[in-house]
Write a protein that holds these residues in place. Structure first.
Motif, PDB file in Angstrom:
ATOM      1  N   PRO A 156       0.825  -1.211   0.000  1.00 25.21           N
ATOM      2  CA  PRO A 156       0.000   0.000   0.000  1.00 25.21           C
ATOM      3  C   PRO A 156       0.856   1.257   0.000  1.00 25.21           C
ATOM      4  O   PRO A 156       2.051   1.214   0.331  1.00 25.21           O
ATOM      5  N   ALA A 157       0.252   2.376  -0.365  1.00 24.78           N
ATOM      6  CA  ALA A 157       0.994   3.642  -0.401  1.00 24.78           C
ATOM      7  C   ALA A 157       1.492   4.037   0.978  1.00 24.78           C
ATOM      8  O   ALA A 157       2.545   4.667   1.123  1.00 24.78           O
ATOM      9  N   HIS A 158       0.748   3.680   2.022  1.00 29.89           N
ATOM     10  CA  HIS A 158       1.116   4.036   3.398  1.00 29.89           C
ATOM     11  C   HIS A 158       0.990   2.773   4.248  1.00 29.89           C
ATOM     12  O   HIS A 158      -0.102   2.264   4.456  1.00 29.89           O
ATOM     13  N   GLY A 159       2.121   2.257   4.725  1.00 28.22           N
ATOM     14  CA  GLY A 159       2.084   1.048   5.540  1.00 28.22           C
ATOM     15  C   GLY A 159       2.739  -0.112   4.818  1.00 28.22           C
ATOM     16  O   GLY A 159       3.627   0.065   3.973  1.00 28.22           O
ATOM     17  N   LEU A 160       2.301  -1.324   5.149  1.00 29.62           N
ATOM     18  CA  LEU A 160       2.850  -2.516   4.512  1.00 29.62           C
ATOM     19  C   LEU A 160       1.781  -3.597   4.473  1.00 29.62           C
ATOM     20  O   LEU A 160       0.774  -3.535   5.186  1.00 29.62           O
ATOM     21  N   SER A 161       2.007  -4.592   3.616  1.00 24.19           N
ATOM     22  CA  SER A 161       1.087  -5.727   3.527  1.00 24.19           C
ATOM     23  C   SER A 161       1.894  -7.011   3.380  1.00 24.19           C
ATOM     24  O   SER A 161       3.060  -6.980   2.962  1.00 24.19           O
ATOM     25  N   PHE A 162       1.275  -8.117   3.738  1.00 23.21           N
ATOM     26  CA  PHE A 162       1.935  -9.413   3.561  1.00 23.21           C
ATOM     27  C   PHE A 162       0.893 -10.530   3.580  1.00 23.21           C
ATOM     28  O   PHE A 162      -0.223 -10.364   4.080  1.00 23.21           O
ATOM     29  N   GLY A 163       1.271 -11.667   3.016  1.00 27.11           N
ATOM     30  CA  GLY A 163       0.463 -12.875   3.110  1.00 27.11           C
ATOM     31  C   GLY A 163       0.904 -13.706   4.301  1.00 27.11           C
ATOM     32  O   GLY A 163       2.038 -13.563   4.809  1.00 27.11           O
ATOM     33  N   TYR A 164       0.011 -14.578   4.735  1.00 24.43           N
ATOM     34  CA  TYR A 164       0.230 -15.379   5.950  1.00 24.43           C
ATOM     35  C   TYR A 164      -0.410 -16.735   5.683  1.00 24.43           C
ATOM     36  O   TYR A 164      -1.600 -16.802   5.348  1.00 24.43           O
ATOM     37  N   VAL A 165       0.362 -17.808   5.778  1.00 22.40           N
ATOM     38  CA  VAL A 165      -0.149 -19.140   5.434  1.00 22.40           C
ATOM     39  C   VAL A 165       0.184 -20.110   6.556  1.00 22.40           C
ATOM     40  O   VAL A 165       1.355 -20.311   6.887  1.00 22.40           O
ATOM     41  N   LEU A 166      -0.859 -20.713   7.125  1.00 25.44           N
ATOM     42  CA  LEU A 166      -0.685 -21.730   8.151  1.00 25.44           C
ATOM     43  C   LEU A 166      -1.231 -23.042   7.603  1.00 25.44           C
ATOM     44  O   LEU A 166      -2.443 -23.295   7.633  1.00 25.44           O
ATOM     45  N   PRO A 167      -0.368 -23.912   7.080  1.00 30.77           N
ATOM     46  CA  PRO A 167      -0.841 -25.172   6.502  1.00 30.77           C
ATOM     47  C   PRO A 167      -1.183 -26.195   7.574  1.00 30.77           C
ATOM     48  O   PRO A 167      -0.420 -26.375   8.535  1.00 30.77           O
ATOM     49  N   THR A 168      -2.320 -26.827   7.446  1.00 29.77           N
ATOM     50  CA  THR A 168      -2.708 -27.888   8.375  1.00 29.77           C
ATOM     51  C   THR A 168      -2.666 -29.254   7.707  1.00 29.77           C
ATOM     52  O   THR A 168      -2.949 -30.269   8.330  1.00 29.77           O
TER      53      THR A 168
END
Length: 355
Positions: A156-168
């Motif tokens: 994003p223009a202000h801040g940050l983003s990320f993906g998060y994966v918890l495999p079961t």
């Protein structure tokens, strides 16, 4: 029961060995992975720690089972309307599920209801996320590794983003899109971001969405007092259990409740302690300001820390379990100049209410 009851949600934390709530743990991992926007992934073995995932409905069932077998506990379900201090002690006014009103007078009250508004702060950043529990048509997940931060998402223009994966399992996982930013997205915005991450970044192919979860966690350097009356205390997120730099709350809350139980057994005032030390909160205030001002690049900072600091030590640092020497050893891997400028600036900044 009713419209105020939150939907089932996921809590994660890390600890070594067996834990008090292992019967409610859905999955656990000893390998974590962080992915920079480009380039090779960073992987770490966090032994002796384990990264554990608990679902709120499993946790509730476990605790309800324990309470049902305790002769010292009476459990009431109702909507709390007000908590007031009276000469005889705190009074809790509530509405039962059948609509009738009731009042309980108590010696001590521990109030974990979300705050109506955040206290004034120098910096407040919202951690907001939307996730899918998915089942894919083919095995695509590494069951032994949790994807803690995947920065291959559009930033994003202000801040940050990320993906998060918890495999079961090889075909099952919780897949989330997370942002640290001043404003939440629309429902359409979250769905689009998550579809892009699942299809274009992870290339999961055909999948079935089994359930969803959405969350919002304020990350703030605002002071959150634990004692708000002679016998009334705030606890949990409302009482400062959330770690401002990460949004993790579960472990901090357990530290508060253990301390409360010990104080009650010993006949002392059961004031919930601050879940995080003054040193930890000070470092968090500097980090939040540096991220929010754009002085520090968030993905670059987190990737640098996970590259240069052993994963288990970094997790202990993020949980406030390191000493001053270890904190300094971790801090030297952050961009020193921007962080020092932020630390010098921070005391002069006014505290303002969050919009």
């Amino acid at each position: 029961p009713g419209p105020l009851r939150p939907a089932p949600r996921t809590w994660c934390f890390w600890e070594s060995g067996r834990g008090r709530f292992d019967a409610a743990v859905r999955s656990q991992w000893r390998h974590l992975r962080v992915r920079p926007p480009a380039g090779a992934a960073i992987e770490g073995d966090i032994t002796p720690l384990r990264y554990k995932m608990i679902r709120s409905d499993d946790f509730e069932a476990l605790v309800a089972h324990d309470l049902a077998h305790s002769p010292n506990v009476r459990r009431l379900e109702a909507t709390v309307d007000t908590v007031e201090e009276a000469p005889s002690g705190p009074r809790v006014s509530m509405t039962r599920p059948d609509g009738t009103s009731d009042v309980i007078e108590a010696r001590w009250v521990f109030d974990s209801r979300p705050l109506g508004s955040l206290p004034a702060a120098r910096t407040t950043v919202l951690q907001h996320f939307h996730g899918w529990f998915v089942r894919t048509a083919r095995p695509v997940f590494d069951r032994g590794t949790a994807e803690l931060m995947d920065f291959r998402t559009p930033q994003p223009a202000h801040g940050l983003s990320f993906g998060y994966v918890l495999p079961t399992g090889p075909r099952e996982a919780l897949v989330e899109y997370t942002e640290f930013s001043p404003h939440v997205l629309t429902e359409t915005g979250y769905e689009a971001a998550l579809r892009h991450y699942a299809a274009d970044v992870l290339a999961l192919g055909d999948l079935e969405v089994l359930a969803t979860e959405t969350g919002l966690i304020p990350m703030t350097d605002a002071p959150l007092p634990q004692r708000v009356g002679a016998s009334v205390f705030r606890i949990g997120a409302a009482g400062g259990a959330t770690r401002p730099s990460t949004g993790y709350t579960f472990a901090g809350l357990q530290r508060q409740t253990r301390a409360v139980a010990t104080a009650l057994r010993q006949g002392r005032d059961p004031v919930p302690p601050a879940a995080h030390s003054v040193r930890s909160r000070t470092m968090d205030a500097v980090l939040l300001r540096a991220l929010d001002s754009g002085r520090v690049d968030g993905p670059a900072l987190f990737c640098r820390l996970f590259t240069r600091v052993p994963a288990a030590r970094l997790l202990r640092f993020l949980d406030g379990r390191t000493n001053l020497i270890e904190d300094l050893a971790v801090g030297r891997h952050a961009p020193v100049g921007p962080m020092l400028r932020t630390a010098v600036e921070l005391p002069r900044l006014p505290r303002r209410p969050f919009p």
